[in-house]
Design an enzyme around this catalytic site. Structure first.
Site, short mmCIF file in Angstrom:
data_model
loop_
_atom_site.label_atom_id
_atom_site.label_comp_id
_atom_site.label_asym_id
_atom_site.label_seq_id
_atom_site.Cartn_x
_atom_site.Cartn_y
_atom_site.Cartn_z
N ASN A 64 0.84 -1.19 0.00
CA ASN A 64 0.00 0.00 0.00
C ASN A 64 0.88 1.25 0.00
OD1 ASN A 64 -2.55 -1.34 0.15
ND2 ASN A 64 -2.12 -1.80 2.31
N CYS A 73 -4.80 -7.67 -4.76
CA CYS A 73 -5.22 -6.48 -5.51
C CYS A 73 -5.63 -6.96 -6.90
CB CYS A 73 -4.11 -5.45 -5.59
SG CYS A 73 -4.58 -3.98 -6.53
N ASN A 75 -6.99 -5.42 -9.61
CA ASN A 75 -6.59 -4.65 -10.78
C ASN A 75 -5.09 -4.78 -11.03
OD1 ASN A 75 -9.09 -3.60 -11.68
ND2 ASN A 75 -9.08 -2.13 -10.00
N HIS A 156 -12.64 -6.88 3.61
CA HIS A 156 -13.56 -5.91 3.01
C HIS A 156 -14.86 -5.87 3.80
CE1 HIS A 156 -11.49 -5.04 -0.82
NE2 HIS A 156 -11.01 -6.26 -0.68
N GLU A 205 -9.88 2.51 0.35
CA GLU A 205 -8.95 1.40 0.50
C GLU A 205 -8.10 1.53 1.75
OE1 GLU A 205 -6.69 -0.53 -2.49
OE2 GLU A 205 -7.78 0.44 -4.12
N CYS A 214 -11.17 -0.53 -7.39
CA CYS A 214 -10.59 -1.54 -6.51
C CYS A 214 -11.16 -2.89 -6.92
CB CYS A 214 -10.91 -1.24 -5.05
SG CYS A 214 -10.32 -2.50 -3.90
N GLY A 215 -10.31 -3.74 -7.51
CA GLY A 215 -10.80 -5.01 -8.02
C GLY A 215 -11.27 -5.96 -6.94
N SER A 216 -10.46 -6.14 -5.88
CA SER A 216 -10.89 -7.03 -4.82
C SER A 216 -12.13 -6.47 -4.12
CB SER A 216 -9.75 -7.27 -3.82
OG SER A 216 -9.35 -6.07 -3.21
N GLY A 217 -12.23 -5.13 -4.04
CA GLY A 217 -13.42 -4.52 -3.46
C GLY A 217 -14.66 -4.77 -4.28
#
Length: 275
Positions: A64, A73, A75, A156, A205, A214-217
């Protein structure tokens, strides 16, 4: 000098360096300095490519912008997968992370899809500070309450809201990230369900603040929305930086697809940044 590549997925941007040949002098404090948008290169996450060992094409280490290490992550995985596919000439690669191996493939029109694995739904897996139903957390702050939580390799929490435009989420995000219920802090999503297959999402994040995507988000949001009965297993998720296509397959894997891009190439002198 260390060569780097600045990449992004829907504006979620990364500094990517290659340490497969040899380790680089990049401790967390130096990474944080490089990630600073005013005095460094600037990025949402700092990505280091390392040797993966057997069974994967690369190990992707994620930091981060505050220097802390992240487990996943989405993305960044798609960006790194696109690099590996260009490098190897293959249409499929496996990106290894501290949270597991993520298979990725090239789709038509410059789209890269990654299998983000199975969401972790148990309270210890998120993790939370105490035992509870992760589909309904007793967390409230101002106009938001009753989050749903899961881990997509990182924690998340998703709050479902009626009107995202009217929500002061930039004020709420940093407070919720550090709520006592989240011992490792959490990524905070604010989601407005527009239809059973369409969601608007804003993300605060953990360790990074507001990001364009945010891909995982996005993965966690679909999982939590389906668990609540708000959507089906497929949805378009609109983020400030663009749109991702998500599917939570019945066998458990979450697939995420979207575009990636290289913004520019450069080189940096690590000694110019404090360690």
């Amino acid at each position: 000098m260390i060569p780097f590549r600045k990449m992004h997925g829907l504006g979620n941007d990364f500094v990517v360096v290659d340490a497969r040949a040899a380790a680089l002098p990049l401790p967390p404090a130096r990474i944080a300095a490089i990630a600073d948008r005013h005095r460094g290169v600037g990025c949402d996450q700092f990505i280091t490519l390392e040797r993966p060992g057997a069974g994967a094409d690369v190990f992707m280490r994620i930091h981060n912008p505050d220097g802390s290490e992240a487990g996943a992550c989405g993305n960044a995985t798609r960006c790194v997968a696109s690099l590996l596919m260009a490098e190897t000439g293959r249409g499929q690669v496996v990106v290894r992370t501290v949270s597991g191996d993520l298979p990725a493939e090239r789709l038509p029109d410059g789209i890269v899809q990654v299998d983000m694995g199975h969401p972790r739904l148990g309270w210890r897996e998120v993790p939370l500070a105490e035992a509870m139903d992760t589909a309904h957390l007793p967390v409230a702050l101002g106009p938001v309450r009753d989050a749903a939580a899961c881990s997509m390799g990182n924690p998340h929490a998703t709050f479902f809201v009626e009107d995202l435009d009217a929500l002061p989420w930039l004020e709420l995000g940093p407070q919720l990230e550090r709520h006592p219920l989240f011992p490792d802090r959490a990524n905070i999503g604010f989601a407005q369900v527009l239809a059973p297959d369409h969601i608007r999402l804003a993300i605060w994040e953990r360790g990074a603040g507001p990001t364009l995507a945010c891909g995982s988000g996005a993965c966690a949001t679909l999982v939590n929305a389906h668990r609540r009965g708000l959507t089906g297993r497929r949805a378009r998720i609109d983020l400030p930086g663009g749109t991702l296509e998500l599917e939570w397959r019945p066998e458990g894997a979450v697939l995420m697809a979207g575009p990636v891009a290289t913004a520019f190439l450069g080189s940096l002198d690590p000694e110019a940044y404090p360690a």
